[in-house]
Design a protein around this motif. Structure first.
Motif, PDB file in Angstrom:
ATOM      1  N   LEU A  70     -26.391  11.843 -43.835  1.00 41.57           N
ATOM      2  CA  LEU A  70     -25.482  10.924 -43.144  1.00 41.57           C
ATOM      3  C   LEU A  70     -25.022  11.436 -41.789  1.00 41.57           C
ATOM      4  N   MET A  71     -25.693  12.453 -41.248  1.00 43.70           N
ATOM      5  CA  MET A  71     -25.400  12.860 -39.873  1.00 43.70           C
ATOM      6  C   MET A  71     -25.656  11.709 -38.903  1.00 43.70           C
ATOM      7  N   ASP A  72     -26.449  10.724 -39.330  1.00 42.57           N
ATOM      8  CA  ASP A  72     -26.791   9.579 -38.498  1.00 42.57           C
ATOM      9  C   ASP A  72     -25.845   8.394 -38.729  1.00 42.57           C
ATOM     10  N   TYR A  73     -24.701   8.659 -39.340  1.00 44.81           N
ATOM     11  CA  TYR A  73     -23.672   7.639 -39.556  1.00 44.81           C
ATOM     12  C   TYR A  73     -22.716   7.690 -38.377  1.00 44.81           C
ATOM     13  N   ASP A  74     -22.450   6.541 -37.740  1.00 50.65           N
ATOM     14  CA  ASP A  74     -21.665   6.494 -36.505  1.00 50.65           C
ATOM     15  C   ASP A  74     -20.382   7.318 -36.584  1.00 50.65           C
ATOM     16  N   ILE A  75     -19.632   7.115 -37.654  1.00 53.14           N
ATOM     17  CA  ILE A  75     -18.305   7.720 -37.739  1.00 53.14           C
ATOM     18  C   ILE A  75     -18.400   9.234 -37.851  1.00 53.14           C
ATOM     19  N   LEU A  76     -19.432   9.735 -38.542  1.00 54.33           N
ATOM     20  CA  LEU A  76     -19.613  11.181 -38.629  1.00 54.33           C
ATOM     21  C   LEU A  76     -20.104  11.763 -37.311  1.00 54.33           C
ATOM     22  N   GLY A  77     -20.894  11.001 -36.569  1.00 57.81           N
ATOM     23  CA  GLY A  77     -21.368  11.485 -35.275  1.00 57.81           C
ATOM     24  C   GLY A  77     -20.232  11.820 -34.320  1.00 57.81           C
ATOM     25  N   ARG A  78     -19.094  11.179 -34.493  1.00 59.06           N
ATOM     26  CA  ARG A  78     -17.942  11.448 -33.616  1.00 59.06           C
ATOM     27  C   ARG A  78     -17.280  12.778 -33.916  1.00 59.06           C
ATOM     28  N   LEU A  79     -17.647  13.407 -35.022  1.00 63.69           N
ATOM     29  CA  LEU A  79     -17.080  14.721 -35.344  1.00 63.69           C
ATOM     30  C   LEU A  79     -17.677  15.832 -34.480  1.00 63.69           C
ATOM     31  N   TYR A  80     -18.839  15.590 -33.889  1.00 61.89           N
ATOM     32  CA  TYR A  80     -19.583  16.648 -33.229  1.00 61.89           C
ATOM     33  C   TYR A  80     -19.235  16.717 -31.745  1.00 61.89           C
ATOM     34  N   ASP A  81     -19.334  17.914 -31.174  1.00 65.68           N
ATOM     35  CA  ASP A  81     -18.974  18.128 -29.774  1.00 65.68           C
ATOM     36  C   ASP A  81     -19.726  17.136 -28.883  1.00 65.68           C
ATOM     37  N   PRO A  82     -19.012  16.307 -28.125  1.00 63.94           N
ATOM     38  CA  PRO A  82     -19.683  15.250 -27.349  1.00 63.94           C
ATOM     39  C   PRO A  82     -20.632  15.781 -26.273  1.00 63.94           C
ATOM     40  N   ALA A  83     -20.349  16.967 -25.727  1.00 64.03           N
ATOM     41  CA  ALA A  83     -21.251  17.539 -24.722  1.00 64.03           C
ATOM     42  C   ALA A  83     -22.604  17.886 -25.335  1.00 64.03           C
ATOM     43  N   GLN A  84     -22.609  18.190 -26.630  1.00 65.00           N
ATOM     44  CA  GLN A  84     -23.858  18.470 -27.333  1.00 65.00           C
ATOM     45  C   GLN A  84     -24.513  17.182 -27.831  1.00 65.00           C
ATOM     46  N   ASP A  98     -16.829  -0.022 -37.200  1.00 63.72           N
ATOM     47  CA  ASP A  98     -15.370  -0.068 -37.064  1.00 63.72           C
ATOM     48  C   ASP A  98     -14.888  -0.514 -35.687  1.00 63.72           C
ATOM     49  N   GLY A  99     -15.803  -0.891 -34.798  1.00 64.57           N
ATOM     50  CA  GLY A  99     -15.415  -1.388 -33.483  1.00 64.57           C
ATOM     51  C   GLY A  99     -15.012  -0.323 -32.484  1.00 64.57           C
ATOM     52  N   LYS A 100     -15.146   0.949 -32.834  1.00 66.35           N
ATOM     53  CA  LYS A 100     -14.767   2.039 -31.929  1.00 66.35           C
ATOM     54  C   LYS A 100     -15.972   2.530 -31.139  1.00 66.35           C
ATOM     55  N   ASN A 101     -15.702   3.180 -29.998  1.00 66.87           N
ATOM     56  CA  ASN A 101     -16.780   3.719 -29.183  1.00 66.87           C
ATOM     57  C   ASN A 101     -17.355   4.984 -29.820  1.00 66.87           C
ATOM     58  N   GLY A 102     -18.661   5.126 -29.661  1.00 71.79           N
ATOM     59  CA  GLY A 102     -19.379   6.257 -30.232  1.00 71.79           C
ATOM     60  C   GLY A 102     -20.229   5.776 -31.390  1.00 71.79           C
ATOM     61  N   ALA A 103     -21.537   5.583 -31.136  1.00 76.73           N
ATOM     62  CA  ALA A 103     -22.411   5.031 -32.163  1.00 76.73           C
ATOM     63  C   ALA A 103     -23.853   5.418 -31.862  1.00 76.73           C
ATOM     64  N   TYR A 104     -24.692   5.308 -32.868  1.00 77.76           N
ATOM     65  CA  TYR A 104     -26.123   5.548 -32.685  1.00 77.76           C
ATOM     66  C   TYR A 104     -26.794   4.273 -32.190  1.00 77.76           C
ATOM     67  N   GLU A 105     -27.521   4.401 -31.096  1.00 85.08           N
ATOM     68  CA  GLU A 105     -28.236   3.285 -30.487  1.00 85.08           C
ATOM     69  C   GLU A 105     -29.639   3.230 -31.080  1.00 85.08           C
ATOM     70  N   PRO A 106     -30.012   2.129 -31.742  1.00 84.02           N
ATOM     71  CA  PRO A 106     -31.356   2.043 -32.313  1.00 84.02           C
ATOM     72  C   PRO A 106     -32.392   1.687 -31.252  1.00 84.02           C
ATOM     73  N   MET A 107     -33.555   2.259 -31.373  1.00 85.89           N
ATOM     74  CA  MET A 107     -34.666   1.914 -30.497  1.00 85.89           C
ATOM     75  C   MET A 107     -35.428   0.728 -31.091  1.00 85.89           C
ATOM     76  N   ASN A 108     -36.020  -0.069 -30.210  1.00 86.79           N
ATOM     77  CA  ASN A 108     -36.867  -1.193 -30.632  1.00 86.79           C
ATOM     78  C   ASN A 108     -36.135  -2.122 -31.601  1.00 86.79           C
ATOM     79  N   GLY A 109     -34.844  -2.322 -31.335  1.00 90.15           N
ATOM     80  CA  GLY A 109     -34.073  -3.247 -32.146  1.00 90.15           C
ATOM     81  C   GLY A 109     -33.794  -2.775 -33.560  1.00 90.15           C
ATOM     82  N   GLY A 110     -33.998  -1.491 -33.805  1.00 89.37           N
ATOM     83  CA  GLY A 110     -33.797  -0.967 -35.151  1.00 89.37           C
ATOM     84  C   GLY A 110     -35.044  -1.047 -36.011  1.00 89.37           C
TER      85      GLY A 110
END
Length: 573
Positions: A411-425, A542-554
């Motif tokens: 679930l590292m690819d879950y939007d909400i968990l992705g926000r836990l990681y250092d944004p510069a990385q 959840d409507g917040k900024n910070g999400a995984y962008e899918p390629m080719n429409g998912g």
């Protein structure tokens, strides 16, 4: 019939929920473009398997009546109890038993087409309304009117929960339990349970989530086994819990970290919702080989590290994964390493850490130093979802900005968990994702089931995870038929080659998984998408900024379907 090394003790059914992480191909250097060519296959799943540093482990599939388990090739079943039969059911003039005639004659007006329900895309096939005898106590923990279910977990770690709480993901026991009950309430009136209802309890074993202790987890699992439950959902504990239950004839869901041989070699007792570790390794290997190997590290930082250079540096990969003393993740890391080394022609360091949050800072320092020493431009983290919190902060402290190639796991690819990681990385994170394109939470399976069960408001923010495992349990009961036991579960899913969803079958629906079972395939999700981290994208969850962008429409891919196109946009810094 199999000749076991370990006999089963007090056989019974158990389903177990895994700890789910809340704690191209550049032209080949060889003669073939297949990144898997020449690698050793899993081999005979009935043979001895590695366990805890090399000990042999084997499971006897003999059932209480002395019969063997069902075939997995879709062929004629063996001598074990068959779907629709009862222990004392005599066949009628047409060769069927009273139970199978009752199933065949049932009403199907409740179905939607060939599906049991249209509330969930992953609905099991339509089953006629059941009438007649279900055979009574078809397996320990199963009676004529009940199926016992035990939710099992080790003691939660407060530090892990504190990290998850920053994103609203640390569900309380009461919230989880209410979602379980809501799902059971809905399934009992929607799925076909053949006259039975689920009776359940929530057990916290005398074991720890972090740091893990395999011996204590095994003992805690043994205590559960003494209760002879029908089903267990498992949040944590690792392979020792699953093997303890398998030794006791327990069918378990959980442990998607484990390689395919841990599932196929323990059939018909081991299952999971998420792809197994072998599939994850193969998919990340295919992604790297087809899209990244032999090319420049275009999506790293402008300066990766003073000792390594910038984006014009040819990619050097490293794999980071955990090893908690059981060896369950090593085959996955080693498989991905072999695939990538074969297609890239260069060494791939494989680094291990322990899932011990108390040692996270110490282990991060060692890991970062080793990555720099090896000149790594691209890190593949086959990690739990919490480890990157420490890893990404450690990398930034060392002015080190490599590419982060997602594995799709935990679930590292879950939007909400992705926000836990250092944004510069995480600005440099991209790769395979097992999850589908998300929908607003109120349109998710958990929310739909919550409302359909008659409850008001909304379930907990992390309740889709438990819902996924509960509905898989429901599908297993539904597909097994009235004679519920490990054989009929295997026949209903693997023997029937149960398949639902998928890119082609759904006309390109990016929010639907390919869920598939078949010979030596005991895990459900069987495809993935390609994504990258976009800090300004509004999440559908959840409507917040910070999400995984899918390629080719998912667009979703089964293994072998990727092309060599790489179009992930590079960040300015």
């Amino acid at each position: 019939m199999r000749k076991p090394k370990i006999r089963l003790y007090a056989p019974f059914i158990v389903l177990v929920l895994a700890q789910a992480a809340f704690v191209a191909f550049a032209p080949s250097r060889g003669e073939t473009n297949d990144p898997l060519a020449g690698l050793e296959t899993i081999g005979d799943p009935s043979g001895p398997l590695p366990y805890e540093g090399g000990e042999e482990f084997a499971v006897d599939t003999t059932l209480p009546d002395g019969s063997d388990s069902a075939p997995v090739d879709g062929g004629e079943a063996g001598p074990g109890p068959q779907q629709g039969s009862t222990p004392d059911g005599a066949p009628g003039p047409d060769g069927t038993t009273e139970t199978t005639r009752a199933v065949a004659a049932g009403d199907t007006s409740h179905c939607v087409g060939d599906k049991q329900t249209d509330l969930l895309v992953s609905s099991p096939p339509c089953a006629p309304a059941f009438g007649g005898s279900n055979g009574g106590a078809t397996y320990p923990g199963v009676t004529g009117d009940s199926i016992k279910l035990v939710l099992f977990e080790c003691n939660p770690n407060e530090q892990v929960n504190a990290i998850l709480a920053t994103q609203g993901l640390a569900a309380s026991r009461a919230e989880t339990d209410e979602m379980v009950q809501a799902t059971i309430d809905w399934m009992e009136k929607t799925y076909e349970f053949y006259g039975r209802k689920i009776v359940w309890e929530h057990t916290i074993g005398d074991c720890e989530l972090s740091p893990p202790d395999p011996a204590r987890s095994r003992q805690a699992a043994s205590e559960v086994a003494k209760k002879q439950p029908a089903f267990v959902i498992h949040y944590s504990g690792g392979s020792t819990t699953h093997d303890t239950w398998a030794q006791n004839g327990i069918v378990s869901l959980g442990g998607p970290t484990e390689a395919n041989q841990f599932f196929a070699g323990r059939r018909p007792f081991r299952w999971d919702v998420f792809p197994n570790g072998t599939e994850t390794a193969d998919w990340i290997g295919e992604y790297v080989c087809k899209k990244l190997a032999g090319k420049k590290a275009s999506n790293a930082g402008q300066l990766i590290h003073p000792s390594i250079g910038g984006r014009n540096t040819t990619r050097k990969f490293a794999i980071l994964t955990f090893d908690n003393g059981t060896g369950e993740t090593r085959p996955n890391g080693e498989r991905a390493k072999a695939i990538i080394e074969k297609c890239s022609g260069s060494k791939v360091p494989l680094l291990f850490y322990e899932s011990d949050i108390n040692r996270a800072e110490e282990q991060t320092r060692v890991t970062v130093a080793k990555l720099i020493e090896e000149g790594v431009t691209s890190v593949i983290c086959l990690c739990d979802a919490i480890a990157p919190v420490f890893l990404t902060n450690g990398l930034t402290r060392n002015n080190y900005f490599p590419e982060h190639v997602l594995s799709g796991a935990y679930l590292m690819d879950y939007d909400i968990l992705g926000r836990l990681y250092d944004p510069a990385q995480w600005a440099h994170a991209f790769g395979p994702s097992h999850l589908t394109n998300p929908v607003p939470f109120e349109q998710s399976d958990a929310a739909k089931i919550w409302r359909a069960s008659g409850r008001s408001g909304s379930p907990c923010a992390s309740c889709n995870l438990i819902t996924g495992y509960m509905t898989m349990i429901g599908s297993m009961i539904h597909s097994a038929g009235p004679n519920l036991n490990p054989v009929t579960i295997e026949q209903g899913l693997v023997g029937a080659r149960s398949t639902t969803g998928g890119w082609a079958a759904t006309g390109g629906n990016p929010s639907v998984y390919l869920l598939k079972f078949g010979p030596e395939d005991y895990t459900a999700i069987s495809d993935f998408r390609e994504v990258y981290w976009n800090p300004t994208k509004r999440s559908e969850i959840d409507g917040k900024n910070g999400a995984y962008e899918p390629m080719n429409g998912g667009r979703r891919y089964a293994g072998g379907e990727l092309d060599n196109t790489f179009a992930i946009p590079a960040k300015a810094q």
